[in-house]
Every structure is written in C-alpha cells, then in structure tokens.
Design a protein around this motif. Structure first.
Motif, PDB file in Angstrom:
ATOM      1  N   ALA A  57       0.890  -1.092   0.065  1.00  0.00           N
ATOM      2  CA  ALA A  57      -0.029  -0.055  -0.033  1.00  0.00           C
ATOM      3  C   ALA A  57       0.996   1.319   0.096  1.00  0.00           C
ATOM      4  O   ALA A  57       0.642   2.286  -0.502  1.00  0.00           O
ATOM      5  CB  ALA A  57      -0.890   0.073   1.330  1.00  0.00           C
ATOM      6  N   HIS A  58       2.163   0.913   0.669  1.00  0.00           N
ATOM      7  CA  HIS A  58       3.081   1.882   0.461  1.00  0.00           C
ATOM      8  C   HIS A  58       4.132   1.415  -0.296  1.00  0.00           C
ATOM      9  O   HIS A  58       4.580   0.261  -0.424  1.00  0.00           O
ATOM     10  CB  HIS A  58       3.947   2.259   1.995  1.00  0.00           C
ATOM     11  CG  HIS A  58       2.954   3.145   2.762  1.00  0.00           C
ATOM     12  ND1 HIS A  58       2.865   2.554   4.079  1.00  0.00           N
ATOM     13  CD2 HIS A  58       2.231   4.112   2.613  1.00  0.00           C
ATOM     14  CE1 HIS A  58       1.870   3.186   4.471  1.00  0.00           C
ATOM     15  NE2 HIS A  58       1.630   4.419   3.859  1.00  0.00           N
ATOM     16  N   GLY A  59       4.355   2.274  -1.634  1.00  0.00           N
ATOM     17  CA  GLY A  59       4.997   1.500  -2.821  1.00  0.00           C
ATOM     18  C   GLY A  59       6.336   1.005  -2.675  1.00  0.00           C
ATOM     19  O   GLY A  59       6.912   0.240  -3.681  1.00  0.00           O
ATOM     20  N   ASP A  60       7.099   1.430  -1.604  1.00  0.00           N
ATOM     21  CA  ASP A  60       8.333   0.990  -1.407  1.00  0.00           C
ATOM     22  C   ASP A  60       8.747  -0.093  -0.536  1.00  0.00           C
ATOM     23  O   ASP A  60       9.723  -0.306   0.084  1.00  0.00           O
ATOM     24  CB  ASP A  60       9.351   2.318  -1.351  1.00  0.00           C
ATOM     25  CG  ASP A  60       8.912   2.962  -0.105  1.00  0.00           C
ATOM     26  OD1 ASP A  60       8.181   2.694   0.810  1.00  0.00           O
ATOM     27  OD2 ASP A  60       9.706   3.990   0.345  1.00  0.00           O
ATOM     28  N   GLU A  61       7.639  -0.613   0.322  1.00  0.00           N
ATOM     29  CA  GLU A  61       7.709  -1.464   1.188  1.00  0.00           C
ATOM     30  C   GLU A  61       7.526  -2.787   0.554  1.00  0.00           C
ATOM     31  O   GLU A  61       6.584  -3.452   0.094  1.00  0.00           O
ATOM     32  CB  GLU A  61       6.549  -1.016   2.268  1.00  0.00           C
ATOM     33  CG  GLU A  61       6.591   0.315   2.911  1.00  0.00           C
ATOM     34  CD  GLU A  61       5.729   0.636   4.039  1.00  0.00           C
ATOM     35  OE1 GLU A  61       5.609   1.810   4.381  1.00  0.00           O
ATOM     36  OE2 GLU A  61       4.911  -0.346   4.273  1.00  0.00           O
ATOM     37  N   LEU A  62       8.586  -3.638   0.329  1.00  0.00           N
ATOM     38  CA  LEU A  62       8.698  -4.693  -0.348  1.00  0.00           C
ATOM     39  C   LEU A  62       8.605  -6.044   0.256  1.00  0.00           C
ATOM     40  O   LEU A  62       8.105  -6.789  -0.375  1.00  0.00           O
ATOM     41  CB  LEU A  62      10.038  -4.681  -1.192  1.00  0.00           C
ATOM     42  CG  LEU A  62      10.151  -3.185  -2.040  1.00  0.00           C
ATOM     43  CD1 LEU A  62      11.437  -3.414  -3.025  1.00  0.00           C
ATOM     44  CD2 LEU A  62       9.083  -2.678  -2.985  1.00  0.00           C
ATOM     45  N   GLN A  99       8.438   4.565  -4.153  1.00  0.00           N
ATOM     46  CA  GLN A  99       8.224   5.536  -3.281  1.00  0.00           C
ATOM     47  C   GLN A  99       6.946   5.386  -2.494  1.00  0.00           C
ATOM     48  O   GLN A  99       6.001   4.164  -3.113  1.00  0.00           O
ATOM     49  CB  GLN A  99       8.345   6.790  -3.768  1.00  0.00           C
ATOM     50  CG  GLN A  99       7.084   7.244  -4.821  1.00  0.00           C
ATOM     51  CD  GLN A  99       6.912   8.806  -4.827  1.00  0.00           C
ATOM     52  OE1 GLN A  99       7.799   9.454  -5.312  1.00  0.00           O
ATOM     53  NE2 GLN A  99       5.519   9.450  -4.840  1.00  0.00           N
ATOM     54  N   ARG A 100       6.690   5.777  -1.223  1.00  0.00           N
ATOM     55  CA  ARG A 100       5.912   5.271  -0.224  1.00  0.00           C
ATOM     56  C   ARG A 100       4.559   5.602  -0.920  1.00  0.00           C
ATOM     57  O   ARG A 100       3.566   5.198  -0.975  1.00  0.00           O
ATOM     58  CB  ARG A 100       6.375   6.076   0.895  1.00  0.00           C
ATOM     59  CG  ARG A 100       5.078   5.931   2.081  1.00  0.00           C
ATOM     60  CD  ARG A 100       5.746   6.580   3.297  1.00  0.00           C
ATOM     61  NE  ARG A 100       4.665   6.630   4.453  1.00  0.00           N
ATOM     62  CZ  ARG A 100       4.681   5.648   5.368  1.00  0.00           C
ATOM     63  NH1 ARG A 100       5.671   4.589   5.207  1.00  0.00           N
ATOM     64  NH2 ARG A 100       3.767   5.614   6.335  1.00  0.00           N
ATOM     65  N   TYR A 101       4.235   7.045  -1.116  1.00  0.00           N
ATOM     66  CA  TYR A 101       3.057   7.632  -1.452  1.00  0.00           C
ATOM     67  C   TYR A 101       2.640   7.279  -2.998  1.00  0.00           C
ATOM     68  O   TYR A 101       3.677   7.256  -3.918  1.00  0.00           O
ATOM     69  CB  TYR A 101       2.803   8.938  -1.298  1.00  0.00           C
ATOM     70  CG  TYR A 101       2.975   9.344   0.307  1.00  0.00           C
ATOM     71  CD1 TYR A 101       2.138   8.539   0.940  1.00  0.00           C
ATOM     72  CD2 TYR A 101       4.011  10.048   0.777  1.00  0.00           C
ATOM     73  CE1 TYR A 101       2.490   8.649   2.543  1.00  0.00           C
ATOM     74  CE2 TYR A 101       4.410  10.189   2.244  1.00  0.00           C
ATOM     75  CZ  TYR A 101       3.312   9.455   2.799  1.00  0.00           C
ATOM     76  OH  TYR A 101       3.640   9.653   4.554  1.00  0.00           O
ATOM     77  N   PHE A 143       0.362  -6.404   4.686  1.00  0.00           N
ATOM     78  CA  PHE A 143       1.685  -6.094   4.963  1.00  0.00           C
ATOM     79  C   PHE A 143       2.712  -4.924   4.689  1.00  0.00           C
ATOM     80  O   PHE A 143       2.509  -4.306   3.768  1.00  0.00           O
ATOM     81  CB  PHE A 143       2.628  -7.266   4.322  1.00  0.00           C
ATOM     82  CG  PHE A 143       2.204  -8.604   4.774  1.00  0.00           C
ATOM     83  CD1 PHE A 143       2.492  -9.285   5.767  1.00  0.00           C
ATOM     84  CD2 PHE A 143       0.861  -9.241   4.223  1.00  0.00           C
ATOM     85  CE1 PHE A 143       2.453 -10.608   6.158  1.00  0.00           C
ATOM     86  CE2 PHE A 143       0.575 -10.679   4.715  1.00  0.00           C
ATOM     87  CZ  PHE A 143       1.400 -11.066   5.767  1.00  0.00           C
ATOM     88  N   HIS A 144       3.318  -4.553   5.776  1.00  0.00           N
ATOM     89  CA  HIS A 144       3.815  -3.274   5.666  1.00  0.00           C
ATOM     90  C   HIS A 144       5.459  -3.301   6.102  1.00  0.00           C
ATOM     91  O   HIS A 144       5.917  -4.536   6.738  1.00  0.00           O
ATOM     92  CB  HIS A 144       3.414  -1.990   6.411  1.00  0.00           C
ATOM     93  CG  HIS A 144       2.184  -1.604   6.159  1.00  0.00           C
ATOM     94  ND1 HIS A 144       2.081  -0.334   5.364  1.00  0.00           N
ATOM     95  CD2 HIS A 144       1.056  -2.003   5.927  1.00  0.00           C
ATOM     96  CE1 HIS A 144       0.806  -0.215   4.955  1.00  0.00           C
ATOM     97  NE2 HIS A 144       0.146  -1.354   5.308  1.00  0.00           N
ATOM     98  N   THR A 145       6.325  -2.428   6.075  1.00  0.00           N
ATOM     99  CA  THR A 145       7.659  -2.311   6.581  1.00  0.00           C
ATOM    100  C   THR A 145       7.807  -0.983   7.210  1.00  0.00           C
ATOM    101  O   THR A 145       6.824  -0.143   7.262  1.00  0.00           O
ATOM    102  CB  THR A 145       8.753  -2.327   5.458  1.00  0.00           C
ATOM    103  OG1 THR A 145       8.962  -1.223   4.722  1.00  0.00           O
ATOM    104  CG2 THR A 145       8.703  -3.616   4.629  1.00  0.00           C
ATOM    105  N   SER A 146       8.785  -0.600   7.783  1.00  0.00           N
ATOM    106  CA  SER A 146       9.041   0.502   8.505  1.00  0.00           C
ATOM    107  C   SER A 146       9.367   1.687   7.071  1.00  0.00           C
ATOM    108  O   SER A 146       9.418   1.152   6.081  1.00  0.00           O
ATOM    109  CB  SER A 146      10.349   0.672   9.236  1.00  0.00           C
ATOM    110  OG  SER A 146      10.257   1.575  10.248  1.00  0.00           O
TER     111      SER A 146
HETATM  112 ZN   LIG Z   1       3.520   1.152   5.210  1.00  0.00          ZN
END
Ligand SMILES: [Zn+2]
Length: 333
Positions: A57-62, A99-101, A143-146
């Motif tokens: 959902a945040h584009g750089d959180e792989l 990127q995140r957004y 699922f996310h990352t920092s």
């Molecule tokens: Zn996230």
C-alpha cells in the motif's frame, strides 16, 4: 460469512477449485493507459473463510510483496478450505517509482480507504480495490515495513479490544503485538470498522527483501490459516513469548542534537533504563552526545540512515510487562 461458492468481483467470477491471476484496472495514467494491480484469487475446493493478503500500500515497502507472492504461487494449496485474495502490490504507481506515496499529488493510499467514487484519484483507486477485493472478505492481513531509512522487528498491529481481531492477531504468532485502533483511512482501521477484522504486519525496512523476516511472516500466515481451519497440514504456532503493547506505551526517542548516529543496539534488543542507545557525534568526532534509554523497554524500531536533526526519531521503544522483561533479560543477557 463463508464462501460456499463463487468469488465474484466486478467483471469476474472465480469458481471453487479455480485460481485466477488478474490484472485489475483501478485508474488511468496521464496518457490514458490503465493502471492495473495484480490480483491472484485462489478459491479452494472446500468451503471456508475468504481472506485477503495485501502488500505495498506504500509503494516502497517490499517485504510483504514476496510474502503474498509465495503464498499465492509457491505454496501447495490443494485442499484449501476457503478463498485467498492475494494483492501483492496495492500501490502500483508508487511501486513503479519506488516511493511510499502515490506519485499523483503525493497522496497516501493507506489513508484513502475505503475510498469513494467520484472523489480524488487516490480515493477512486482505494474504492476500486476495496469494493472489489476487500469487501467480500471475512478477514485480512496487510503487510508493511518501516518507513525508508528505518527498520523494525516483525510485529503485528491490531485493535486488541475487538475479539475477532485479537484472535487473528494472536494466531499470527509474532512476539510483539502493538494494540491500537489504526488511523482513519488505513486499510486495517477501515476494514476492521467495516466488520472485516484486519491486522497489519510490520516487518523490516523499505526497498529490501529480507529473507528471514519473509520466512517468519510466511510462518505467521500459515499459522493463521491453521487457526481458521483453512489448511489441514498447517499448525498454529507458539512464538515462545508474546507481549501486547498499548500504542500509548511506546514512543519514539528523538535526537536532541544534530549529527551522525552510532547505534549501540539493534531491533529486538531489550535496553535498560539509562543504558546507552546510541551516540550522536559531529563530523570531527570531537563532540558526541550519548543518548540514554528513558525507560526499560524493547527496541521495536530503529533508524538505519544514521543522520539526525534535533527532533528526528532515533528509535521506537516499547515498555514491557515484568514477566516479558524477565524472560528477555534471561534470554538476551
Ligand atoms: Zn507502510
């Protein structure tokens, strides 16, 4: 609600025993091309719950992308009871530019759920995702990352006051659960409010595949499927210790000096009150400031990019109950 038949979305239908890989259009680019997200729907032969697994959902959180892909395409899902809706890359425009957004007015897709027809581009995309692939589900995992430049230990975020969410969170089998409602517009918060219990899994850092974390999260997914009777071969796991931390009992320790940071600990470490967390030094190494832990707690997250202005976060510290603290002291010291 259980699936005892077809999974349907706008324009499609997946029958029991069938798997479909779809590229589903959620918007259009400046040149009129479709913006399409990859979706894999695995409708098991046996009836059972419908569950979504979503990432990026945040584009750089792989990290989560690989978790969702491996469940969908590498696991033996024969005998699956229920349906898995696998959404490995929610924010495709952000993913494409890493990127995140959303790169369209820098909107946060994960503050745009459940979305809205006839509204902004972010809300319209969120609406397409939500109405087709989240709404039909009984529960889900996102699922996310920092955020870039920081990392965190694998943990679950969940509203533990909601019984069904609590069951889901515990069954994932992580050591740390952070309790909180989830901000407005997040997939977790909105889906949970909508009667679709949802947890967020936070794992590691952006821009990476971190194998050990991915394996840990896969074990968590398997444990969840076991808890809900979806996969006969799977077992509910016990992680050895579990601590539930209230969102209010954790805090970011912030830098009071600008400079270059030398961390003394990693994520998952227990630090005692007054113990050195890091030092912040000037370019000549002539002056340095020691940052001490304001209370005894667990380092859930730390910065990776070792530079700070005053006020920047250094680490995410969570207070522990006495029993967990004792257990960790014996384990780590
Ligand atoms: Zn996230």
């Amino acid at each position: 609600m259980t699936t005892d038949g077809d999974f349907t979305y706008n324009g499609g239908r997946v029958e029991p025993g069938e798997t479909q890989n779809i590229r589903y259009g959620i918007s259009e680019t400046y040149i009129g091309d479709p913006v399409r997200i990859p979706v894999t729907i695995i409708n098991g032969e046996e009836p059972g719950p419908t569950v979504f697994l979503s990432a990026a959902a945040h584009g750089d959180e792989l990290n989560g992308i690989e978790v969702v892909r491996e469940v969908a395409h590498e696991w033996d899902l024969s005998g699956l009871a229920g349906t898995l809706v696998c959404l490995p890359i929610l924010n495709v425009p952000g993913f494409l530019v890493q990127q995140r957004y959303l790169p369209i007015y820098d909107r946060d897709l994960n503050r745009s759920f459940p979305g809205k027809e006839g509204s902004t581009s972010a809300y319209r995309m969120a609406h397409q995702i939500y109405s087709n692939f989240i709404s039909p589900c009984d529960f889900g995992m996102d699922f996310h990352t920092s955020t870039r430049g920081r990392t965190n230990m694998l943990h679950v975020r969940a509203n533990m006051e909601n019984e069904e969410v609590s069951r889901l969170a515990r069954s994932f089998g992580s050591n740390v659960i952070i309790h909180g409602e989830g901000a407005s517009g997040t997939l977790r918060g909105e889906a949970t409010d909508d009667g679709i219990p949802t947890i967020t899994v936070e794992m590691g850092e952006a821009h990476r595949f971190q194998r050990s974390l991915i394996d840990d999260a896969l074990a968590g997914v398997e444990s969840v499927l076991a808890e809900y009777g979806m996969l006969e071969r799977a077992k509910v796991r016990w992680p050895g210790w579990v601590t539930t931390i209230d969102d209010n009992e954790k805090r970011w320790v912030r830098a009071d000096a600008g400079g270059i940071v030398d961390m003394s600990h990693g994520t998952g470490d227990l630090v005692l009150e007054g113990e050195e967390i890091c030092t912040i030094s000037d370019p000549f190494k002539s002056e340095s400031t020691k940052v001490e832990s304001p209370f005894t707690g667990l380092l859930v997250g730390i910065l990776e990019n070792p530079v700070v202005y005053p006020g920047n976060p250094i680490c995410h510290l969570a207070g522990l109950d006495e029993q967990t603290q004792q257990f960790l002291e014996e384990e780590q010291r």
